[in-house]
Design an enzyme around this catalytic site. Structure first.
Site, PDB file in Angstrom:
ATOM      1  N   HIS A 296      -0.980 -25.406   6.656  1.00 15.61           N
ATOM      2  CA  HIS A 296      -0.816 -24.165   7.432  1.00 15.61           C
ATOM      3  C   HIS A 296       0.293 -24.321   8.491  1.00 15.61           C
ATOM      4  O   HIS A 296       0.020 -24.193   9.697  1.00 15.61           O
ATOM      5  CB  HIS A 296      -2.142 -23.750   8.078  1.00 15.61           C
TER       6      HIS A 296
ATOM      7  N   GLY B  54       3.228 -22.488   8.340  1.00 16.05           N
ATOM      8  CA  GLY B  54       4.162 -21.374   8.183  1.00 16.05           C
ATOM      9  C   GLY B  54       4.931 -21.029   9.452  1.00 16.05           C
ATOM     10  O   GLY B  54       6.143 -20.852   9.427  1.00 16.05           O
TER      11      GLY B  54
ATOM     12  N   ARG C 259       0.835  -1.208   0.000  1.00 14.81           N
ATOM     13  CA  ARG C 259       0.000   0.000   0.000  1.00 14.81           C
ATOM     14  C   ARG C 259       0.862   1.246   0.000  1.00 14.81           C
ATOM     15  O   ARG C 259       0.517   2.254  -0.604  1.00 14.81           O
ATOM     16  CB  ARG C 259      -0.924  -0.014   1.224  1.00 14.81           C
TER      17      ARG C 259
ATOM     18  N   GLU D 170     -10.007 -23.628   4.915  1.00 14.94           N
ATOM     19  CA  GLU D 170      -9.251 -24.690   5.589  1.00 14.94           C
ATOM     20  C   GLU D 170      -9.850 -24.994   6.962  1.00 14.94           C
ATOM     21  O   GLU D 170     -10.428 -24.096   7.570  1.00 14.94           O
ATOM     22  CB  GLU D 170      -7.771 -24.285   5.720  1.00 14.94           C
TER      23      GLU D 170
ATOM     24  N   ARG E  48      -2.888 -15.835   3.654  1.00 12.47           N
ATOM     25  CA  ARG E  48      -4.179 -16.376   4.056  1.00 12.47           C
ATOM     26  C   ARG E  48      -4.854 -16.961   2.811  1.00 12.47           C
ATOM     27  O   ARG E  48      -4.752 -16.404   1.714  1.00 12.47           O
ATOM     28  CB  ARG E  48      -5.090 -15.288   4.645  1.00 12.47           C
TER      29      ARG E  48
ATOM     30  N   THR F 106       1.575 -18.089   1.418  1.00 15.69           N
ATOM     31  CA  THR F 106       1.737 -18.417   2.845  1.00 15.69           C
ATOM     32  C   THR F 106       1.018 -17.374   3.697  1.00 15.69           C
ATOM     33  O   THR F 106       1.262 -17.285   4.898  1.00 15.69           O
ATOM     34  CB  THR F 106       3.228 -18.443   3.248  1.00 15.69           C
TER      35      THR F 106
HETATM   36  P1  NAP Z   1       2.720  -6.958   7.825  1.00 16.32           P
HETATM   37  O1  NAP Z   1       4.089  -6.640   8.338  1.00 16.32           O
HETATM   38  O2  NAP Z   1       1.577  -6.153   8.304  1.00 16.32           O
HETATM   39  O3  NAP Z   1       2.794  -6.924   6.232  1.00 16.32           O
HETATM   40  C1  NAP Z   1       1.672  -6.915   5.409  1.00 16.32           C
HETATM   41  C2  NAP Z   1       2.013  -6.214   4.128  1.00 16.32           C
HETATM   42  O4  NAP Z   1       0.903  -6.298   3.236  1.00 16.32           O
HETATM   43  C3  NAP Z   1       2.303  -4.729   4.267  1.00 16.32           C
HETATM   44  O5  NAP Z   1       3.451  -4.432   3.512  1.00 16.32           O
HETATM   45  C4  NAP Z   1       1.095  -4.033   3.654  1.00 16.32           C
HETATM   46  O6  NAP Z   1       1.422  -2.809   3.027  1.00 16.32           O
HETATM   47  C5  NAP Z   1       0.703  -5.047   2.624  1.00 16.32           C
HETATM   48  N1  NAP Z   1      -0.682  -4.937   2.186  1.00 16.32           N
HETATM   49  C6  NAP Z   1      -1.783  -4.665   2.917  1.00 16.32           C
HETATM   50  N2  NAP Z   1      -2.873  -4.676   2.129  1.00 16.32           N
HETATM   51  C7  NAP Z   1      -2.431  -4.950   0.887  1.00 16.32           C
HETATM   52  C8  NAP Z   1      -3.072  -5.103  -0.360  1.00 16.32           C
HETATM   53  N3  NAP Z   1      -4.394  -4.934  -0.479  1.00 16.32           N
HETATM   54  N4  NAP Z   1      -2.309  -5.403  -1.436  1.00 16.32           N
HETATM   55  C9  NAP Z   1      -0.984  -5.549  -1.324  1.00 16.32           C
HETATM   56  N5  NAP Z   1      -0.317  -5.417  -0.167  1.00 16.32           N
HETATM   57  C10 NAP Z   1      -1.039  -5.133   0.928  1.00 16.32           C
HETATM   58  O7  NAP Z   1       2.343  -8.468   8.168  1.00 16.32           O
HETATM   59  P2  NAP Z   1       3.336  -9.725   8.270  1.00 16.32           P
HETATM   60  O8  NAP Z   1       3.797  -9.891   9.655  1.00 16.32           O
HETATM   61  O9  NAP Z   1       4.317  -9.639   7.168  1.00 16.32           O
HETATM   62  O10 NAP Z   1       2.278 -10.903   7.963  1.00 16.32           O
HETATM   63  C11 NAP Z   1       1.623 -10.953   6.717  1.00 16.32           C
HETATM   64  C12 NAP Z   1       0.509 -11.982   6.747  1.00 16.32           C
HETATM   65  O11 NAP Z   1       1.059 -13.285   6.730  1.00 16.32           O
HETATM   66  C13 NAP Z   1      -0.356 -11.956   7.999  1.00 16.32           C
HETATM   67  O12 NAP Z   1      -1.399 -11.012   7.905  1.00 16.32           O
HETATM   68  C14 NAP Z   1      -0.868 -13.369   8.109  1.00 16.32           C
HETATM   69  O13 NAP Z   1      -2.159 -13.467   7.591  1.00 16.32           O
HETATM   70  C15 NAP Z   1       0.107 -14.190   7.266  1.00 16.32           C
HETATM   71  N6  NAP Z   1       0.823 -15.194   8.050  1.00 16.32           N
HETATM   72  C16 NAP Z   1       0.689 -16.499   7.739  1.00 16.32           C
HETATM   73  C17 NAP Z   1       1.386 -17.454   8.459  1.00 16.32           C
HETATM   74  C18 NAP Z   1       1.289 -18.908   8.142  1.00 16.32           C
HETATM   75  O14 NAP Z   1       1.356 -19.727   9.059  1.00 16.32           O
HETATM   76  N7  NAP Z   1       1.154 -19.282   6.892  1.00 16.32           N
HETATM   77  C19 NAP Z   1       2.219 -17.071   9.514  1.00 16.32           C
HETATM   78  C20 NAP Z   1       2.338 -15.708   9.792  1.00 16.32           C
HETATM   79  C21 NAP Z   1       1.635 -14.776   9.065  1.00 16.32           C
HETATM   80  P3  NAP Z   1       1.774  -1.486   3.891  1.00 16.32           P
HETATM   81  O15 NAP Z   1       3.041  -1.807   4.620  1.00 16.32           O
HETATM   82  O16 NAP Z   1       2.013  -0.450   2.872  1.00 16.32           O
HETATM   83  O17 NAP Z   1       0.623  -1.255   4.787  1.00 16.32           O
END
Ligand code: NAP
Length: 322
Positions: free
Chosen positions: A288, A290, A181, A270, A241, A239
């Protein structure tokens, strides 16, 4: 008897000892739902609880919040994602929401890297050939995959996990594209990442890895139209959602060869996985996992507990979700 011994805390499912012991050491009464818990059971356990420790499998909405009642101060989610929590309903009731960022970044980025290599190099098919006794010997034309050295990597969501994934693939990447964003000048300077629109990223990338949050704003961010824009050899990795990807459209794209392969740690709906996706070719599926390392899960458990304790004590939480 400790001052907090009669403060109940609802642990919706299971909290690892790293967090459970912290809560217990405060003298809270722990009410645990267990792995197979239902919403009905949670509503029975919730009355009077000051904290709800939830996880991505537990929807936290008005019914559960109201069952807890006025004593409820905090929903401490055992995850960085919080698409299972109704933030508006929490705000309306003055309930703080916290998450567990950072401690799962490495583990999740590593699984994304593993899925990238496994999908690009057809690991599932290759292993099946061997295990099913179909391997008749080394064949120069068999099981050819995508070489990642020099490939263009597209990272969708360059936050904590997306950034770590970008660091891990940087030594391999020819070009590194990203969508977020807001611009990420640090990553642009340090990793040479280039910010583009989603459509351009899809058209140019050999690997597309998703790291944006779940929830309504990103639902089916990757659908039939987006898959059609990807290169026919491209690998899609998710990885983040399951809701980010239209599973049925992805299965169709894999069947008709409009993309090369997919590696998925998460699937919409899931733990049920659509038959179409299970049957789709060149698709690697993980359940799941990750954040499933000892380091990461212990860190998440401790952080969830510390957040709950802070709010109950009237202190600032470490990781408020805003
Ligand atoms: P984060 O630091 O908040 O990073 C999310 C990123 O997504 C930010 O750069 C944000 O942009 C961007 N974003 C938000 N809305 C968007 C959109 N519509 N299009 C494109 N980019 C967008 O979160 P994180 O800690 O990296 O975690 C990310 C996600 O991974 C979590 O929300 C969770 O659902 C998932 N996850 C999955 C597992 C698993 O077990 N598979 C484990 C951990 C996390 P801005 O920085 O500009 O706001």
């Amino acid at each position: 008897m400790s001052e907090s011994s009669n403060i109940p805390v609802l642990i919706c499912r299971v909290l690892l000892p790293a967090g459970r012991d912290l809560l217990a050491s405060e003298g809270y009464e722990l009410r645990e739902g267990g792995l197979d818990v239902t919403q009905e059971r949670l509503r029975q356990l919730a009355p009077g609880c000051a904290a709800i420790v939830a996880d991505p499998t537990v929807p936290v909405g008005p019914d559960l919040l109201d069952a807890a009642g006025d004593a409820l101060r905090v929903v401490a989610n055992f995850a960085v994602g919080h698409d299972n929590v109704d933030l508006d309903a929490c705000r309306d009731r003055g309930v703080t929401v916290t998450n567990t960022p950072g401690v799962l970044t490495n583990a999740t980025a590593e699984i994304a890297l593993g899925l990238t290599v496994a999908a690009a190099r057809r690991a599932r098919e290759a292993e099946a050939v061997l295990r099913e006794g179909r391997w008749s010997g080394w064949d120069p034309g068999a099981l050819l995959g995508l070489e990642l050295s020099g490939a263009t990597f597209g990272v969708v969501g360059l936050g904590r996990i997306g950034r770590r994934y970008a660091e891990l693939v940087r030594p391999l990447a020819g070009e590194l594209l990203y969508v977020a964003r807001s611009a990420k000048p640090d990553a642009e300077g340090e990793l040479g990442a280039v910010r583009v629109e989603l459509g351009e990223l899809l058209e140019r990338s050999d690997v597309v890895s998703l790291h944006a949050p779940g929830g309504e704003p990103t639902r089916h961010l990757i659908g039939a139209g987006e898959l059609a824009r990807m290169r026919t050899h491209a690998v899609l990795v998710n990885t983040a959602r399951g809701t980010l990807v239209d599973s049925i459209a992805l299965a169709e794209a894999l069947r008709d060869g409009s993309i090369g392969a997919a590696g998925l740690d998460v699937v919409e709906g899931e733990p049920a996985v659509p038959r179409d996706l299970l049957d789709a070719p060149r698709c690697i599926l993980y359940p799941h996992i990750g954040s499933a390392t000892h380091t990461s899960r212990d860190g998440m458990a401790a952080l969830a507990a510390r957040n709950a304790i802070a709010v109950i004590r009237g202190d600032e939480p470490l990781n408020p979700v805003t």
